[in-house]
Every structure is written in structure tokens, then in C-alpha cells.
Design a protein around this motif. Structure first.
Motif, short mmCIF file in Angstrom:
data_model
loop_
_atom_site.label_atom_id
_atom_site.label_comp_id
_atom_site.label_asym_id
_atom_site.label_seq_id
_atom_site.Cartn_x
_atom_site.Cartn_y
_atom_site.Cartn_z
N GLU A 55 -39.50 23.15 82.07
CA GLU A 55 -38.06 22.98 81.88
C GLU A 55 -37.76 21.76 81.02
OE1 GLU A 55 -36.23 22.77 85.71
OE2 GLU A 55 -36.68 24.86 86.18
N ASN A 56 -38.49 20.65 81.23
CA ASN A 56 -38.24 19.43 80.48
C ASN A 56 -39.57 18.74 80.21
OD1 ASN A 56 -37.14 17.23 79.26
ND2 ASN A 56 -35.87 16.59 80.98
N PRO A 57 -40.24 19.11 79.12
CA PRO A 57 -41.59 18.58 78.88
C PRO A 57 -41.62 17.10 78.47
CG PRO A 57 -40.90 19.94 77.05
CD PRO A 57 -39.85 20.08 78.12
N PHE A 58 -40.48 16.52 78.10
CA PHE A 58 -40.48 15.14 77.63
C PHE A 58 -40.62 14.12 78.76
CE2 PHE A 58 -38.16 17.38 74.21
CZ PHE A 58 -39.08 17.16 73.21
N VAL A 59 -40.25 14.49 79.98
CA VAL A 59 -40.36 13.55 81.10
C VAL A 59 -41.83 13.24 81.41
CG1 VAL A 59 -39.87 13.21 83.55
CG2 VAL A 59 -38.11 14.15 82.06
N GLY A 62 -43.19 11.04 78.64
CA GLY A 62 -42.72 9.66 78.77
C GLY A 62 -43.42 8.92 79.90
N CYS A 63 -43.66 9.61 81.01
CA CYS A 63 -44.37 8.98 82.14
C CYS A 63 -45.80 8.63 81.75
CB CYS A 63 -44.36 9.91 83.35
SG CYS A 63 -42.75 10.09 84.11
N LEU A 64 -46.47 9.53 81.06
CA LEU A 64 -47.84 9.24 80.62
C LEU A 64 -47.85 8.10 79.60
CD1 LEU A 64 -49.33 12.84 80.27
CD2 LEU A 64 -49.90 11.10 81.98
N GLY A 65 -46.88 8.07 78.70
CA GLY A 65 -46.79 6.97 77.73
C GLY A 65 -46.55 5.63 78.42
N THR A 66 -45.68 5.63 79.43
CA THR A 66 -45.41 4.41 80.18
C THR A 66 -46.66 3.92 80.90
OG1 THR A 66 -43.11 5.08 80.51
CG2 THR A 66 -43.97 3.40 81.99
N ALA A 67 -47.32 4.84 81.60
CA ALA A 67 -48.53 4.46 82.34
C ALA A 67 -49.64 4.00 81.38
CB ALA A 67 -49.02 5.63 83.18
N GLY A 68 -49.79 4.69 80.26
CA GLY A 68 -50.82 4.31 79.29
C GLY A 68 -50.58 2.93 78.71
N ARG A 92 -44.24 -0.36 76.57
CA ARG A 92 -44.00 0.21 77.90
C ARG A 92 -42.51 0.31 78.18
NH1 ARG A 92 -42.39 -2.02 82.55
NH2 ARG A 92 -42.57 -4.08 81.62
N ILE A 93 -41.76 -0.72 77.80
CA ILE A 93 -40.31 -0.67 78.01
C ILE A 93 -39.69 0.43 77.16
CG2 ILE A 93 -38.19 -1.99 77.71
CD1 ILE A 93 -39.53 -4.08 79.23
N VAL A 100 -36.23 7.75 80.72
CA VAL A 100 -34.90 7.80 81.34
C VAL A 100 -33.96 8.67 80.51
CG1 VAL A 100 -32.86 6.40 81.89
CG2 VAL A 100 -35.13 5.62 82.54
N VAL A 101 -34.01 8.53 79.19
CA VAL A 101 -33.16 9.38 78.32
C VAL A 101 -33.56 10.85 78.48
CG1 VAL A 101 -32.62 9.90 75.91
CG2 VAL A 101 -32.59 7.55 76.71
N ALA A 102 -34.85 11.13 78.57
CA ALA A 102 -35.30 12.52 78.75
C ALA A 102 -34.80 13.09 80.07
CB ALA A 102 -36.83 12.58 78.69
N ILE A 103 -34.79 12.29 81.12
CA ILE A 103 -34.28 12.75 82.42
C ILE A 103 -32.79 13.04 82.32
CG2 ILE A 103 -33.79 12.03 84.79
CD1 ILE A 103 -36.45 10.51 84.71
N ILE A 104 -32.03 12.15 81.69
CA ILE A 104 -30.58 12.34 81.57
C ILE A 104 -30.27 13.58 80.73
CG2 ILE A 104 -28.48 11.33 80.58
CD1 ILE A 104 -29.60 8.58 81.45
#
Length: 116
Positions: A55-59, A62-68, A92-93, A100-104
Motif C-alpha cells: 500500500e505504501n512502499p516508501f515507509v 524510509g525506515c531502512l534508510g533511517t536505521a542504516g 538520519r534526520i 514521516v512525510v511518507a506516512i502522512i
């Protein structure tokens, strides 16, 4: 006018005489003129994760990018590479903001999608 009265000695059911109403919570309530929707099948974590990712592949991206960025930045900090660590914390920020933008956007798209 004549009013309808009942004799004093006549047996009428009172609230104390009625048996208590017991609800069977395993069955849906029966209401006249109402047909309940069939219950959706229970989905496990893996099925729900796959459905939400489609449904929303960007979330997840983004989570993997943040963790990486966090893991790589912490390892650079431990090795003493402060400049690289600072850049990765900024990345990371940025990745968190992207998530967050992907979730919204996903919530807005779901809200605007017509009901089937």
C-alpha cells in the motif's frame, strides 16, 4: 373518560420476575433489519506487513534508510571519524523526515480513496 385499570390481585410480570438477558458474545447480535458484514479473516504479522508495504512502499524504505544511517553513523563515531559521523546523523534526520512525510501522504491517500 374511562381509564383502564388492572385489578390489584392480578399477576403481571414485573422486572424481578423476568429471567436475565444473557448475551452470547461468540455470536453476532441479531437485530431486525440489520445484516452484519462477514468478518474478515485474521491475518498474521507477515501478511499484514506485506499488505501495508504494497500500500505504501516508501515507509519501509524510509525506515531502512533511517536505521542504516544511524548504524553507519554510530560506527563512524566509534572509529573516531567525527566529520563522517556528523554527516550521517544529518542523513538520519533527513531519512526520518522522509519517513514521516511518507506516512502522512499514505494516510491522506487512504482517506481520499473512495470506499468500495
Amino acid at each position: 373518560m374511562a381509564t383502564a385499570t388492572t385489578p390489584v390481585g392480578q399477576d403481571q410480570p414485573t422486572k424481578a420476575d423476568r429471567p436475565p438477558v444473557v448475551f452470547d458474545l461468540s455470536q453476532p447480535l441479531v437485530i431486525e433489519g440489520f445484516t452484519p458484514l462477514p468478518r474478515a479473516k485474521e491475518e498474521n504479522f507477515k501478511d499484514k506487513f506485506i499488505r501495508k508495504t504494497k500500500e505504501n512502499p516508501f515507509v519501509p524504505i524510509g525506515c531502512l534508510g533511517t536505521a542504516g544511517a544511524l548504524i553507519y553513523g554510530l560506527s563512524a563515531f566509534r572509529r573516531g571519524k567525527t566529520r563522517q559521523s556528523q554527516l550521517l546523523m544529518r542523513a538520519r534526520i533527513f531519512a526520518q523526515g522522509f519517513t514521516v512525510v511518507a506516512i502522512i501522504v499514505g494516510v491522506a491517500a487512504t482517506a481520499l480513496k473512495p470506499k468500495q
